[in-house]
Enzyme design. Structure first.
Site, PDB file in Angstrom:
ATOM      1  CG  ASP A   1       0.405 -16.313  12.102  1.00 47.43           C
ATOM      2  OD1 ASP A   1      -0.346 -15.655  11.352  1.00 47.43           O
ATOM      3  OD2 ASP A   1       0.091 -17.428  12.554  1.00 47.43           O
TER       4      ASP A   1
ATOM      5  CG  HIS B   1      -3.782   8.446  -0.161  1.00 52.17           C
ATOM      6  ND1 HIS B   1      -4.790   7.536   0.056  1.00 52.17           N
ATOM      7  CD2 HIS B   1      -2.922   8.276   0.862  1.00 52.17           C
ATOM      8  CE1 HIS B   1      -4.554   6.880   1.171  1.00 52.17           C
ATOM      9  NE2 HIS B   1      -3.434   7.310   1.674  1.00 52.17           N
TER      10      HIS B   1
ATOM     11  CE  LYS C   1      -6.498  -1.054   5.188  1.00 54.60           C
ATOM     12  NZ  LYS C   1      -5.548  -0.223   4.422  1.00 54.60           N
TER      13      LYS C   1
ATOM     14  CD  GLU D   1      -2.958   1.134   2.297  1.00 58.14           C
ATOM     15  OE1 GLU D   1      -3.273   0.030   2.774  1.00 58.14           O
ATOM     16  OE2 GLU D   1      -3.493   2.207   2.638  1.00 58.14           O
TER      17      GLU D   1
HETATM   18  C1  MEV Z   1      -6.286   3.624   4.742  1.00 57.76           C
HETATM   19  O1  MEV Z   1      -5.409   2.568   4.394  1.00 57.76           O
HETATM   20  C2  MEV Z   1      -6.356   3.775   6.261  1.00 57.76           C
HETATM   21  C3  MEV Z   1      -7.350   4.812   6.764  1.00 57.76           C
HETATM   22  O2  MEV Z   1      -8.655   4.523   6.250  1.00 57.76           O
HETATM   23  C4  MEV Z   1      -7.353   4.733   8.270  1.00 57.76           C
HETATM   24  C5  MEV Z   1      -8.418   5.590   8.935  1.00 57.76           C
HETATM   25  O3  MEV Z   1      -9.469   5.816   8.337  1.00 57.76           O
HETATM   26  O4  MEV Z   1      -8.177   5.951  10.099  1.00 57.76           O
HETATM   27  C6  MEV Z   1      -7.014   6.201   6.295  1.00 57.76           C
END
Ligand code: MEV
Length: 420
Positions: free
Chosen positions: A275, A373, A259, A82
């Site tokens: 792992d 991004h 995430k 990513e």
């Molecule tokens: C993207 O890989 C991760 C985010 O969605 C985390 C978040 O929303 O806090 C930007």
């Protein structure tokens, strides 16, 4: 003292970056070759790692910069597909180091093995009988791993639970095993199988599943930071807390927030040959341990108005055994970190998770995620179009300037620049 902070690192070529890392981490020429060569995992080794092997799969290994953890500087090996994750970790670590860096701790390295005992007529009576036999169970377990015991690990505690299930009551035995620098799955699974006949004898039941739990609540890694309000601005402190409050309150938001934490955690777990699924499942179970799925981090304002953040999550990573020892790149990644124990590795990983979380919610709470991004996305598209070197930089700059970040446009620009 070595400094993990660099400016303009991203402008260097991969070879130049490797030279910097080599100096910081004292890599040998063989270790440098391993990092450069995606085929360093030879077919024979790969064939022994998993089944039905037909090839190998390379991913980029980047370096998280600027990390200061407990006063020590680290360069962080991160494997990810990513874009923006490594940059986000490094930017966050840069801001955090201005206020002193990360402070970490852990709750030890005890893993849980579960033994499910079914068909017990008298579960409450059986529970007491099992508990009375703790020392006998402990001896049987520890006989299975004399090396672990020699180094100070082994089975330490026993817990017996009676749970209600759709097929009635069952007795669940937890063996709590200190696995030291091993992730511990093999050690605890062997012990669970070894004590099962005794548990059947003691309870009159049937020892059914015998397997570790990935909800490693006795192996938590923790990291905390204090970010002085002057470094980010008082309004941003408030905005970050508002963003965090959303994740704390709402599982739909918490899962994405977490995430973002995993964006930092998994690349280091993967780079060090650990792992990733064990960490991922343990983290999400821990995030819902109160019965409500929530954030793995906390963000608050202290009495001076500074931003304080914490993370705490199960961290079953090891330094011995498994891919960590077999995979040549994983060995170099561990060397890069210079860690002395699995617990230290876990604390570093938690810190990277906290850094990525800070970066994500700061971006979301201010300019939004897309702006940062965009240039990385443009770079990806220009690469996919086949651009290289100087032409690639020109294409990226033009796409951003014109706010036209599409593959077709990258291809069109490439044609134009190549024909000049
Ligand atoms: C993207 O890989 C991760 C985010 O969605 C985390 C978040 O929303 O806090 C930007």
């Amino acid at each position: 003292m070595k400094q993990s902070s660099y400016s303009g690192f991203f402008k260097l070529s991969p070879e130049e970056r490797l030279r910097e890392v080599t100096e910081f981490c004292n890599l040998t020429s063989e270790e440098q070759e391993i990092l450069k060569d995606p085929n360093c995992l030879d077919m024979d080794k790969a064939d022994h790692m998993i089944e039905n092997v037909i090839g190998r799969f390379a991913l980029p290994l980047g370096v998280g910069l600027n990390f200061k953890i407990n006063g020590k500087d680290y360069l962080i090996p991160m494997v990810s597909e990513e874009p923006s994750v490594v940059a986000a970790a490094s930017n966050a670590a840069k801001i955090i180091r201005e206020s002193g860096g990360f402070t970490t701790s852990n709750t030890g390295s005890v893993m849980i093995a579960q033994i499910q005992i079914t068909d017990v007529a008298d579960p409450h009576f059986a529970k007491i009988v099992i508990e009375e036999n703790k020392e006998k169970i402990k001896t049987l377990c520890n006989e299975k791993d004399p090396i672990l015991v020699k180094f100070g690990g082994g089975m330490e505690e026993l817990e017996v639970r009676i749970i209600e299930s759709i097929i009635g009551k069952m007795v669940i035995v937890h063996l709590k095993v200190n696995t030291l620098d091993a992730m511990g799955a093999n050690a605890v699974n062997t012990m669970a199988e070894a004590v099962s006949p005794l548990l059947e004898e003691l309870t009159g039941g049937k020892a059914f599943l015998r397997i570790l739990s990935n909800l490693a609540i006795h192996r938590l890694a923790r990291s905390r930071v204090k970010i002085k309000k002057e470094t980010i601005g008082e309004d941003i402190v408030d905005k970050i807390i508002t963003a965090y409050a959303f994740a704390e309150a709402d599982p739909f938001r918490a899962v994405t927030h977490n995430k973002g934490i995993m964006n930092g955690i998994i690349p280091v777990v993967l780079a060090t040959g650990n792992d990733t699924r064990a960490i991922e499942s343990g983290a999400h179970a821990y995030a819902s341990i109160t019965g409500r799925y929530t954030s793995l981090t906390t963000w608050e304002k202290d009495k001076n108005g500074d931003l304080v953040g914490t993370i705490e999550l199960p961290m079953a990573v090891g330094l011995v055994g498994g891919a960590t020892k077999i995979h040549p790149t994983a060995r170099v990644a561990v060397k890069m970190l210079g860690v002395k124990s699995a617990a230290e590795l876990g604390e570093i990983i938690a810190s990277v998770g906290l850094a990525n979380n800070f970066a994500a919610i700061k971006a979301l709470a201010t300019e939004g995620i897309q702006r940062g991004h965009m240039s990385l996305h443009a770079r990806n598209l220009a690469t996919v179009a086949g651009a290289k070197g100087e032409v690639l930089e020109l294409i990226v700059a033009q796409m951003i300037k014109e706010k036209n970040v599409r593959l077709e446009y990258a291809q069109e620009l490439l044609k134009k620049f190549n024909s000049k």
